[in-house]
Design an enzyme around this catalytic site. Structure first.
Site, short mmCIF file in Angstrom:
data_model
loop_
_atom_site.label_atom_id
_atom_site.label_comp_id
_atom_site.label_asym_id
_atom_site.label_seq_id
_atom_site.Cartn_x
_atom_site.Cartn_y
_atom_site.Cartn_z
CB SER A 117 -0.97 -0.02 1.18
OG SER A 117 -1.88 1.05 1.12
CG ASP A 292 -5.75 1.49 -1.21
OD1 ASP A 292 -4.78 2.27 -1.10
OD2 ASP A 292 -5.88 0.46 -0.52
NE ARG A 293 -3.70 3.79 2.78
CZ ARG A 293 -3.58 3.71 4.09
NH1 ARG A 293 -3.40 4.81 4.80
NH2 ARG A 293 -3.61 2.55 4.72
CE LYS A 389 -7.36 2.16 2.08
NZ LYS A 389 -7.63 0.95 2.87
#
Length: 560
Positions: A117, A292-293, A389
């Site tokens: 991530s 995703d962020r 997300k």
């Protein structure tokens, strides 16, 4: 076609393969240990049980160091475990939201996502593996717990040593192998096409394109993560943005250019500085390593907290075609996230949920059609279009809202605060603390919070006094399957609505990350400086937790 044979390779277990909030994350050199990656991947397939036979699995990651080596192992293990087909992004690269979309649109058994991530990449940094279920979302606790238990007693993994993977994932196409008398298919796909088509179904690209081609100037920063190719396809090719002026850092690099691919004010400083220095930019946005962020900035680098971003989107969903067509169900946020969206849900008459940290907790609610929009303070926002997300989705949502309201980012926030009041929010991260000290701090703090005399105590700092209403360790009962998640974070709720939350993060690869969350609601003083408003509560939190004493840290690594 030559027939290949699988073998069983004897192995011994590792004792540190417990998945965290979103998968197993360790240093690259840990994954490079003999049989370490193979053991964990085999444990995933063992956890699938009879579902693994004839299954279809999506495989892809964020482009970080060790990605191709890991995929090579996955291909050989999947073939030996009677998986029918792997769908793999070209060069192994697929964003985490796109993996979820592919799982759902292809109705596959699940997916293996190779990412750490927002953690740094490169040979001396982090790698990660997580399993996503057939709904496209991260595996729930019962699955990850089963994977961990199996990893502790694994004795062998299945492998096809003669299956040649060199060059296999570099070219789009389908390759069929004969393994143990069965067909095993590897389909290499354009990792962007499916996701772009999904975005075009959700948003009105025609209206957004007009906005982007008016005197409305955007700067989109991929931080050398996976979103580069998605940004170029969507914002440049589809929406007409200038590749030289409106997008930056779009080349996906194994080490993210030596930077920390976390879209916040600390690690996306180059974006913040550029938007602040060049007053022609109306919106800035950044994404993390796996896409995703997201972080949203307005003109002059006006910062939109993730909690406010979620609330603003919730309050303006009517202008997004997807929600016009499908309607709006409930809203949700993770427990540490500021309560801005709570008041939107109340005003709009929508069901509201407060969940533990981790996107997997939203999935059951979405599958039960009780949740449309959700978010976390850790720069994650998304809807029920997938089960992850989704950074690019969030930016497109903001552009759709800006076009619809014909207002600037700051004007939209000021309008929102006038209507709902403002949650002032900050998060202090103390990264890579010594584990024992961090755990001792949490144990001592929990003992205080749950003692009989804690409720009703008053704490004062800088002329402000707060009276304790609740002190607890947050637990959650899933409304759908009634599963229970305990020990999700220590909470202090004050009578005026202010909150302190203390958690040990589950996303780090080494040491312990202590996170302190501070949330203060103001109904009218919404234009005050956030740090001035929050300083008394920060002081109280540090005194209450004795954080410096237990961790030796006199300042956080990151302030959000």
């Amino acid at each position: 076609m030559a027939e290949l044979k699988s073998i069983s390779v004897p192995t011994t277990p590792f004792d540190d393969q417990k998945p965290g909030t979103s998968g197993l994350r360790k240093k690259v050199k840990v994954f490079q240990q003999n049989h370490y990656t193979e053991n964990f991947v085999q444990s995933i397939f063992n956890a699938l049980g009879c579902k693994v036979k004839n299954s279809v699995i999506v495989v892809g990651g964020d482009g970080r160091y060790y990605l191709k080596e890991a995929i090579s192992h996955i291909i050989k293990i999947a073939a030996a475990n009677q998986v029918s087909k792997l769908i793999i992004g070209q060069n192994g690269i697929i964003s985490t939201p796109a993996v979820s979309s592919l799982i759902r649109s292809n109705k596959t058994t699940g997916g293996i996502v190779l990412t750490a991530s927002h953690n740094p990449g490169g040979i001396n940094n982090d790698f990660g593996i997580k399993y996503n279920c057939e709904n496209g979302g991260p595996a729930p606790d019962n699955v990850t717990n089963e994977i961990f238990e199996l990893s502790k007693k694994i004795k062998e993994f299945k492998y096809v040593p003669d299956l040649k993977t060199c060059g296999l994932i570099e070219t789009i196409g389908v390759t069929t192998f004969k393994v143990d008398g069965r067909d095993f298919v590897v389909e290499v796909i354009d990792s962007v096409e499916n996701y772009v088509n999904l975005m075009k179904d959700i948003f009105d690209f025609g209206k957004i394109k007009k906005l982007v081609n008016q005197p409305f100037n955007i700067l989109i920063d991929s931080m050398h993560g996976v979103t580069g190719r998605y940004v170029e396809r969507i914002f440049v090719e589809e929406l007409g943005a200038d590749v030289n002026k409106n997008v930056t850092h779009t080349e996906t690099l194994e080490d993210f250019g030596g930077e920390h691919p976390d879209p916040n004010l600390t690690y996306a400083k180059s974006l913040v500085d550029k938007v602040k220095a060049d007053t022609s930019y109306d919106l800035g946005a950044a994404f993390d390593g796996d896409g995703d962020r997201n972080m949203i900035l307005g003109k002059n680098a006006f910062f939109v907290t993730p909690s406010d971003s979620l609330a603003v989107i919730a309050n303006n969903l009517e202008c997004i075609p997807y929600f016009k067509k499908n309607g709006v169900k409930g809203f949700a946020r993770s427990m540490p996230t500021a309560g801005a969206v709570d008041r939107v849900a109340q005003k709009l008459g929508k069901e509201f949920f407060e969940t533990p940290t981790g996107w997997k907790y939203f999935g059951n609610l979405m599958d039960a059609e009780r949740l449309s929009l959700c978010g976390e303070e850790s720069f994650g926002t998304g809807s029920d279009h997938i089960r992850e997300k989704d950074g690019i989705w969030a930016v497109l949502a903001w552009l759709q809202i800006i076009e619809h309201k014909n207002m600037s980012v700051e004007e939209i926030l000021n309008e929102h605060w006038c209507q709902y009041g403002r949650n002032f929010f900050t998060r202090y991260d103390y990264e890579e603390c010594e584990g024992k000290g961090a755990n001792d701090m949490m144990a001592t703090l929990e003992s205080m919070l749950t003692s009989s005399g804690f409720v009703g105590r008053e704490f004062s700092s800088l002329g402000k006094t707060y009276k304790v209403k609740v002190g607890d360790n947050f637990s959650y009962v899933d409304p759908i399957d009634k599963s229970v998640a305990k020990n999700q974070g220590l909470r202090v709720l004050f009578e005026d609505g202010s909150r302190l939350v203390f958690r040990l993060s589950g996303t780090g690869s080494s040491g312990a990350t202590v996170r302190l969350y501070v949330d203060s609601y103001e109904q009218s003083n919404f234009k005050n400086d956030a740090q001035d408003i929050l300083k008394p509560l920060v002081n109280i939190a540090l005194e209450m937790s004795q954080l410096q004493k237990f961790t030796g840290r006199d300042a956080p690594t990151v302030i959000t």
